[in-house]
Motif scaffolding. Structure first.
Motif, mmCIF file in Angstrom:
data_model
loop_
_atom_site.group_PDB
_atom_site.id
_atom_site.type_symbol
_atom_site.label_atom_id
_atom_site.label_comp_id
_atom_site.label_asym_id
_atom_site.label_seq_id
_atom_site.Cartn_x
_atom_site.Cartn_y
_atom_site.Cartn_z
ATOM 1 N N GLN A 19 0.833 -1.203 0.000
ATOM 2 C CA GLN A 19 0.000 0.000 0.000
ATOM 3 C C GLN A 19 0.870 1.256 0.000
ATOM 4 O O GLN A 19 0.524 2.246 -0.630
ATOM 5 N N ARG A 20 2.011 1.209 0.684
ATOM 6 C CA ARG A 20 2.921 2.348 0.696
ATOM 7 C C ARG A 20 3.459 2.586 -0.713
ATOM 8 O O ARG A 20 3.574 3.715 -1.167
ATOM 9 N N GLU A 21 3.800 1.508 -1.439
ATOM 10 C CA GLU A 21 4.281 1.656 -2.814
ATOM 11 C C GLU A 21 3.217 2.290 -3.698
ATOM 12 O O GLU A 21 3.504 3.182 -4.495
ATOM 13 N N VAL A 22 1.981 1.833 -3.540
ATOM 14 C CA VAL A 22 0.880 2.367 -4.340
ATOM 15 C C VAL A 22 0.674 3.847 -4.034
ATOM 16 O O VAL A 22 0.531 4.672 -4.946
ATOM 17 N N LEU A 23 0.675 4.183 -2.748
ATOM 18 C CA LEU A 23 0.477 5.576 -2.357
ATOM 19 C C LEU A 23 1.625 6.462 -2.833
ATOM 20 O O LEU A 23 1.401 7.587 -3.284
#
Length: 151
Positions: A19-23
């Motif tokens: 999720q951090r990568e996506v954000l």
């Protein structure tokens, strides 16, 4: 925990949550500082990351306003994608609608009676039905072996 802490640098810790990568990717695109490999991937997918995400969000919002549950919406999207893949692979294929079979009156009555049973009796009935199913499966397997040996 470190993965939830805003004070921990994920790269230093060695684990970057998905999720951090996506954000991070989304923030880079919105700010205009998109990486080259991400831009190429987005163009290959047929649009930018932000507009693709917003488009999907809009579709999901429309489905929700129509009263469609998220799980039903996901299943519908998967069915459409599967149908699209089939038509791409085979060509023009007509999809027949399969109507779910309604249980007969006797079957409905049996299901109603089963719903009213105490849990202990339901489990006992389930064991009996499973044993019958195993016996039928074993007999069909033996019949297939006998036919294979006879041939």
């Amino acid at each position: 925990p470190p993965h939830l802490s805003p004070f921990v640098d994920d790269k230093v810790e060695g684990y970057i949550p998905r999720q951090r990568e996506v954000l991070d990717r989304f923030a880079e695109e919105v700010s205009g500082k998109i990486r080259a490999d991400t831009a190429e991937d987005a163009k290959a997918e047929g649009g930018s990351l932000a507009t693709g995400g917003l488009h999907q969000f809009g579709e999901e919002l429309r489905a929700e306003s129509e009263g469609l549950w998220h799980s039903e919406y996901q299943k519908k999207r998967e069915d459409v994608a599967a149908a699209k893949m089939v038509t791409e692979d085979v060509g023009e294929v007509e999809m027949e609608e399969v109507k779910p079979q309604r249980p007969s009156e006797a079957e409905e009555e049996r299901l109603r009676a089963k719903a009213l049973m105490p849990k202990k009796h339901k489990r006992l009935l389930q064991r009996i039905e499973n044993a019958e199913a195993r016996k039928k499966e074993a007999t069909t397997r033996l019949k297939k072996k006998a036919q294979a040996n006879a041939s």
